[in-house]
Enzyme design. Structure first.
Site, PDB file in Angstrom:
ATOM      1  N   THR A  13       0.811  -1.219   0.000  1.00 13.11           N
ATOM      2  CA  THR A  13       0.000   0.000   0.000  1.00 13.11           C
ATOM      3  C   THR A  13       0.843   1.266   0.000  1.00 13.11           C
ATOM      4  O   THR A  13       0.495   2.255  -0.644  1.00 13.11           O
ATOM      5  CB  THR A  13      -0.935  -0.018   1.231  1.00 13.11           C
ATOM      6  N   SER A  57       1.629  -7.488  -0.890  1.00 15.32           N
ATOM      7  CA  SER A  57       2.396  -8.433  -0.055  1.00 15.32           C
ATOM      8  C   SER A  57       1.790  -9.825  -0.073  1.00 15.32           C
ATOM      9  O   SER A  57       2.471 -10.797   0.252  1.00 15.32           O
ATOM     10  CB  SER A  57       2.553  -7.910   1.361  1.00 15.32           C
ATOM     11  N   THR A  89       1.412  -4.387   4.339  1.00 16.30           N
ATOM     12  CA  THR A  89       1.245  -4.748   5.751  1.00 16.30           C
ATOM     13  C   THR A  89       0.622  -6.127   5.947  1.00 16.30           C
ATOM     14  O   THR A  89       0.730  -6.701   7.024  1.00 16.30           O
ATOM     15  CB  THR A  89       0.364  -3.710   6.478  1.00 16.30           C
ATOM     16  N   ASP A  90      -0.025  -6.642   4.890  1.00 19.75           N
ATOM     17  CA  ASP A  90      -0.741  -7.920   5.063  1.00 19.75           C
ATOM     18  C   ASP A  90       0.176  -9.049   5.514  1.00 19.75           C
ATOM     19  O   ASP A  90      -0.256  -9.954   6.239  1.00 19.75           O
ATOM     20  CB  ASP A  90      -1.427  -8.338   3.750  1.00 19.75           C
TER      21      ASP A  90
HETATM   22  N1  GLU Z   1      -3.292  -3.331   3.603  1.00 19.73           N
HETATM   23  C1  GLU Z   1      -2.216  -3.846   2.837  1.00 19.73           C
HETATM   24  C2  GLU Z   1      -1.054  -2.880   2.933  1.00 19.73           C
HETATM   25  O1  GLU Z   1      -1.122  -2.124   3.848  1.00 19.73           O
HETATM   26  C3  GLU Z   1      -2.679  -4.274   1.509  1.00 19.73           C
HETATM   27  C4  GLU Z   1      -1.683  -4.519   0.451  1.00 19.73           C
HETATM   28  C5  GLU Z   1      -0.482  -5.341   0.798  1.00 19.73           C
HETATM   29  O2  GLU Z   1      -0.365  -5.957   1.875  1.00 19.73           O
HETATM   30  O3  GLU Z   1       0.393  -5.363  -0.066  1.00 19.73           O
HETATM   31  O4  GLU Z   1      -0.082  -2.800   2.254  1.00 19.73           O
END
Ligand code: GLU
Length: 331
Positions: A13, A57, A89-90
């Site tokens: 993200t 991710s 973050t995932d």
């Molecule tokens: N909520 C995730 C992020 O914060 C979604 C996308 C990911 O993990 O790449 O990045």
């Protein structure tokens, strides 16, 4: 002399923008773009940028993480002061934990990302990147294993979990709490954690698959039998409470442990798996007697990372697995 910080971007993200107004955001920005957006970084350190992947991710693989670990080793050998890894973050908790196991380095390894993408008001990526670079340049962040810096908090990779789908304060380290924080750009480390890299090294077989099965009320054990039949070489069970299952699931686990290592974790998300409290069929005492390996305080996804890397490293017997899980599951 200014510290040298290497910023490695994997996407997520923090690096996402919209293709157009119809479709959602996708990874677009490189490490260079992310660094350019925070001019203060050049006052803190000499920044070098690297963009080996640009993916959500959820698309990262163990192979990608091994590539990143090798790149970090190379940068450390070349004199890098600290590493900042930006990603989605995932799976931050899995990447950070895998690097904690794989890297036996003193330099700070800091993982960060963002919950609000750069097109959103209050996007948190720039502040998180600034915090991560401050920590990666700071001597007191050395020798702590890999860290997650997010929302002005500093978390140890071995404890941190994503706990909310969208809130910027999603990362928590229960019950220990963050090991430090940032205040007015100052890095504060309140508690030290010892590095705990795996004694094993060398990745021999990346084709090994480790499954994870979360159990629920009245589970009939079908998913456990199916995982073994499908050729998974190891299994992590997210069991009920302190490590409990239905009678049918306990029978399936009894069959599974004949063929593959099975790790018993809890689906609760906190606390340690029990070892000697309950005596019913499908209790932790019953399951451990059947040969399951207790995960201790490791949650299911962390237990899967540890079991996967151990199996990738080559032949490992049941006693060695129990010992590794005892070591990593109690620190
Ligand atoms: N909520 C995730 C992020 O914060 C979604 C996308 C990911 O993990 O790449 O990045």
């Amino acid at each position: 002399m200014k510290p040298t910080v290497d910023v490695i971007s994997l996407g997520g993200t923090i690096a996402m923008k919209g293709k157009n107004t119809t479709f959602g955001v996708v990874p677009t920005l490189t490490a260079e773009d992310l660094v350019e957006a925070v001019p203060q970084l050049s006052e803190i350190a000499k920044i070098r940028t690297h963009s080996p992947f640009n993916v959500p991710s959820a698309h990262l693989t163990f192979g990608d993480i091994f590539t990143v670990a090798d790149e970090i080793k190379r940068l450390a050998a070349e004199g890098s002061t600290g590493i900042v890894l930006t990603q989605g973050t995932d799976t931050i908790e899995e990447t950070a934990y895998a690097l904690d196991l794989l890297l036996d380095l003193d330099i700070p390894i800091v993982v960060t990302g963002a919950m609000r993408n750069p097109t959103r008001p209050g996007a948190d990526g720039p502040a998180n990147l600034l915090g991560a670079v401050l920590v990666a340049s700071h001597p007191s962040a050395r020798s702590l294993g890999s860290l997650v810096v997010f929302n002005d908090e500093i978390h140890a990779a071995r404890y941190v979990r994503k706990t909310h789908t969208s809130n910027v304060s999603t990362f928590r380290s229960d019950p220990a709490g963050p090991i430090g924080w940032l205040a007015e750009d100052q890095v504060r480390i309140a508690q030290k954690v010892d590095r705990l890299p795996l004694a094993r090294s060398g990745i021999f077989d990346q084709d090994i698959r480790v499954g994870i099965v979360k159990l629920g009320l009245g589970d009939d054990g079908t998913m456990i039998d199916a995982a073994v039949a499908a050729g998974y070489r190891g299994l992590v069970i997210e069991a009920l409470g302190g490590g409990h299952t239905s009678i049918s699931a306990a029978s399936a686990l009894d069959r599974a442990t004949v063929d593959i290592p099975v790790v018993l974790a809890s689906r609760t998300g906190a606390g340690e798996t029990l070892t000697n409290t309950y005596g019913f069929e499908g209790s932790e005492i019953d399951l451990l007697a059947k040969g399951l390996i207790p995960a201790g305080r490791l949650d299911g996804c962390r237990a899967r990372v540890l079991l996967t890397i151990l199996l990738f490293c080559g032949e490992v017997n049941k006693e060695q697995l129990v010992e590794e899980f005892l070591n990593h599951g109690t620190h």
